[in-house]
Scaffold this active site. Structure first.
Site, mmCIF file in Angstrom:
data_model
loop_
_atom_site.group_PDB
_atom_site.id
_atom_site.type_symbol
_atom_site.label_atom_id
_atom_site.label_comp_id
_atom_site.label_asym_id
_atom_site.label_seq_id
_atom_site.Cartn_x
_atom_site.Cartn_y
_atom_site.Cartn_z
ATOM 1 N N TYR A 228 -30.312 -16.953 4.874
ATOM 2 C CA TYR A 228 -28.932 -17.012 5.342
ATOM 3 C C TYR A 228 -28.020 -16.444 4.268
ATOM 4 O O TYR A 228 -28.143 -16.795 3.096
ATOM 5 C CB TYR A 228 -28.527 -18.459 5.649
ATOM 6 C CG TYR A 228 -27.100 -18.577 6.147
ATOM 7 C CD1 TYR A 228 -26.735 -18.048 7.388
ATOM 8 C CD2 TYR A 228 -26.118 -19.203 5.372
ATOM 9 C CE1 TYR A 228 -25.424 -18.141 7.842
ATOM 10 C CE2 TYR A 228 -24.803 -19.298 5.834
ATOM 11 C CZ TYR A 228 -24.473 -18.763 7.069
ATOM 12 O OH TYR A 228 -23.172 -18.856 7.513
ATOM 13 N N ASP B 111 -29.447 -13.987 -3.691
ATOM 14 C CA ASP B 111 -28.325 -14.744 -3.156
ATOM 15 C C ASP B 111 -28.456 -16.181 -3.670
ATOM 16 O O ASP B 111 -29.211 -16.980 -3.125
ATOM 17 C CB ASP B 111 -28.332 -14.692 -1.623
ATOM 18 C CG ASP B 111 -27.134 -15.428 -1.025
ATOM 19 O OD1 ASP B 111 -26.372 -16.057 -1.801
ATOM 20 O OD2 ASP B 111 -26.979 -15.377 0.210
ATOM 21 N N LYS C 230 -20.181 -21.739 -3.510
ATOM 22 C CA LYS C 230 -20.387 -23.199 -3.604
ATOM 23 C C LYS C 230 -20.044 -23.785 -4.986
ATOM 24 O O LYS C 230 -18.877 -23.864 -5.324
ATOM 25 C CB LYS C 230 -21.805 -23.537 -3.131
ATOM 26 C CG LYS C 230 -21.958 -23.059 -1.669
ATOM 27 C CD LYS C 230 -23.114 -23.606 -0.877
ATOM 28 C CE LYS C 230 -22.924 -23.215 0.591
ATOM 29 N NZ LYS C 230 -23.947 -22.408 1.169
HETATM 30 C C1 LIG Z 1 -23.506 -21.063 2.053
HETATM 31 C C2 LIG Z 1 -24.228 -19.788 1.860
HETATM 32 C C3 LIG Z 1 -23.630 -18.536 2.109
HETATM 33 C C4 LIG Z 1 -22.259 -18.422 2.732
HETATM 34 O O1 LIG Z 1 -21.263 -18.944 1.937
HETATM 35 P P1 LIG Z 1 -19.846 -19.308 2.626
HETATM 36 O O2 LIG Z 1 -19.011 -19.769 1.471
HETATM 37 O O3 LIG Z 1 -20.145 -20.362 3.630
HETATM 38 O O4 LIG Z 1 -19.328 -18.072 3.248
HETATM 39 C C5 LIG Z 1 -24.323 -17.390 1.787
HETATM 40 N N1 LIG Z 1 -25.554 -17.450 1.259
HETATM 41 C C6 LIG Z 1 -26.173 -18.623 1.015
HETATM 42 C C7 LIG Z 1 -27.537 -18.624 0.406
HETATM 43 C C8 LIG Z 1 -25.531 -19.831 1.320
HETATM 44 O O5 LIG Z 1 -26.165 -20.985 1.101
#
Ligand SMILES: *Cc1c(COP(=O)(O)O)cnc(C)c1O
Length: 444
Positions: A142, A234, A263
């Site tokens: 994701y 990521d 985050k």
């Molecule tokens: C939460 C998340 C995102 C997206 O971040 P947002 O601040 O919700 O746009 C992208 N990549 C990973 C791995 C995530 O856990």
């Protein structure tokens, strides 16, 4: 438990917000509880019910809901001096210095406002830097709500996974199952010259929690090197959570070209960041040609919250504490599973945890001590999920419809589906762990 206030609020919300929420995972069936406030490792809802909170904002809250004095003070100070300016501030430089000092693969960083914005910008940067269009992503990975990664299908046969995205976006995205060394090799054999980047989470954190098998990241690194492609980690979820301040890349000893953050790095405020080798990051405008810009980017309140959170973590053994709680949680749950549900798998590492309702396994079989680490000598190695498809084939309905509500009724707030990770924070206590384990014993 009484939920009258939450029910009324959801009734009002449904009239003015699609699905009654501002982020789709929050629309718990039949309706979500509305949070009134956080308190340490707990949240209290609009009807006064208290829950041990293992959602922690879906990851950003490393310190829990009660911010330490120094973090609180820095946030209040910045907010009282006017929220933002459209000109640079010292606190941005300080947070950038902190990140580059601690994360091995990061020499320079650009701050943005969400994880999604970070991955969108990282993909544009990789394409701009390499002059190539294709990216490789993991099924079940994701990367936020971005057009290039909202795809489904296998290999080059991919389609957008949401209406509103032209087919032509998916044409440039190749998918492979996580941990499948042959699949990614094949994709590079066929498309190597056109691949700008491999984009992957170091650990699948939004689809079960799936740990990499031995050698997988090394293989990705090597394939990227051989074909002139970039490796993008990521670390929006793993950054400053797995591996502590060095992040997952430090823990695994992998040197990605680009890293995305979000985050935790914003200390609970909206944030994202793209870091990496200077030569690559300097391709962003105005140093380079790849357009990147944002009104709120490097927001002073966010920067102060992120900086003081990370400083606090560096000075106070926060990672030792949360990782130890994680270990106790995972091994405690594993003991319960051994007695009650040997077919299920405990997953997670550091301060992340989850139970996947996998379908195979027998009493007395044995398992990894404190969460699946894809250890080939573990008796459950063949049964534990290796990729997103394995997680999807678990008893996800049972998890969501029976298990989650049973935990909630006992005052334990988990992420409401089988796929999203759960988190420990510095504010959680031994009593919280005991409460949760009792609830697991009852609900499983
Ligand atoms: C939460 C998340 C995102 C997206 O971040 P947002 O601040 O919700 O746009 C992208 N990549 C990973 C791995 C995530 O856990």
């Amino acid at each position: 438990m009484n939920h009258e206030q939450s029910r009324d609020l959801y009734d009002r919300a449904l009239s003015v917000m699609p699905g009654g929420v501002n982020s789709s995972v929050r629309a718990i069936q039949p309706y979500p509880f509305f949070v009134q406030k956080g308190d340490g490792g707990h949240v209290v809802d609009a009807d006064g019910n208290r829950y041990v909170d293992f959602v922690m904002g879906y990851g950003p809250l490393l310190l829990g809901h009660d911010l330490p004095e120094q973090v609180q003070a820095a946030i209040q100070q910045r907010a009282s001096e006017g929220p933002m300016y459209g000109a640079p501030t010292e606190v941005e430089v300080e947070l950038a210095e902190f990140v580059t000092r601690h994360v091995p693969g990061v020499e320079m960083v650009r701050f943005v406002n969400s994880g999604t914005e970070a991955t969108v910008s990282a993909v544009r940067l990789a394409r701009g830097y390499t002059g190539r269009d294709k990216i490789v992503v993991m099924q079940g990975g994701y990367h936020g709500a971005q057009e290039s990664t909202l795809v489904e299908g296998h290999g080059e046969h991919t389609h957008p996974s949401s209406p509103g995205i032209p087919e032509s976006f998916a044409e440039h995205t190749l998918t492979v199952p996580f941990n499948d060394t042959e699949a990614v090799e094949r994709v590079f054999e066929e498309h190597g010259e056109d691949i700008a980047a491999v984009l992957t989470e170091p650990i699948l954190g939004n689809y079960g929690i799936v740990h990499p098998v031995e050698g997988y990241h090394e293989q990705l690194r090597q394939l990227c090197d051989e074909h002139g492609s970039l490796l993008i980690f990521d670390e929006v979820i793993t950054g400053f959570r797995v591996g502590g301040l060095q992040c997952a890349q430090g823990k695994f000893g992998i040197d990605p070209d680009i890293t995305t953050f979000g985050k935790i790095v914003g200390g609970g405020f909206p944030v994202g960041a793209i870091g990496g080798k200077s030569e690559i990051i300097e391709q962003f405008t105005p140093a380079g040609e790849v357009f990147q810009s944002g009104t709120f980017s490097g927001h002073p309140v966010t920067m102060a919250a992120g900086l003081e959170t990370l400083r606090y973590a560096a000075e106070n053994d926060v990672y030792d504490h949360v990782n130890e709680l994680g270990e106790r949680m995972r091994s405690g749950i594993a003991d319960i599973l051994e007695d009650q549900a040997p077919q299920y798998t405990v997953v997670g590492t550091d301060s992340m945890f989850k139970v996947i309702f996998t379908r195979e396994g027998e009493f007395g079989e044995g398992h990894c001590e404190a969460g699946c680490t894809q250890n080939p000598t573990c008796p459950r190695y063949e049964h534990c999920p290796k990729n997103g498809m394995d997680v999807k084939q678990a008893e996800t309905e049972r998890w969501e419809r029976l298990f989650w509500p049973a935990m909630k009724e006992q005052g334990v707030f988990l992420t409401p589906n089988q796929f999203e990770s759960q988190f420990l924070s510095a504010a959680h206590t031994d009593t919280d762990i005991e409460t949760a384990l009792e609830a697991y014993k009852d609900a499983l």
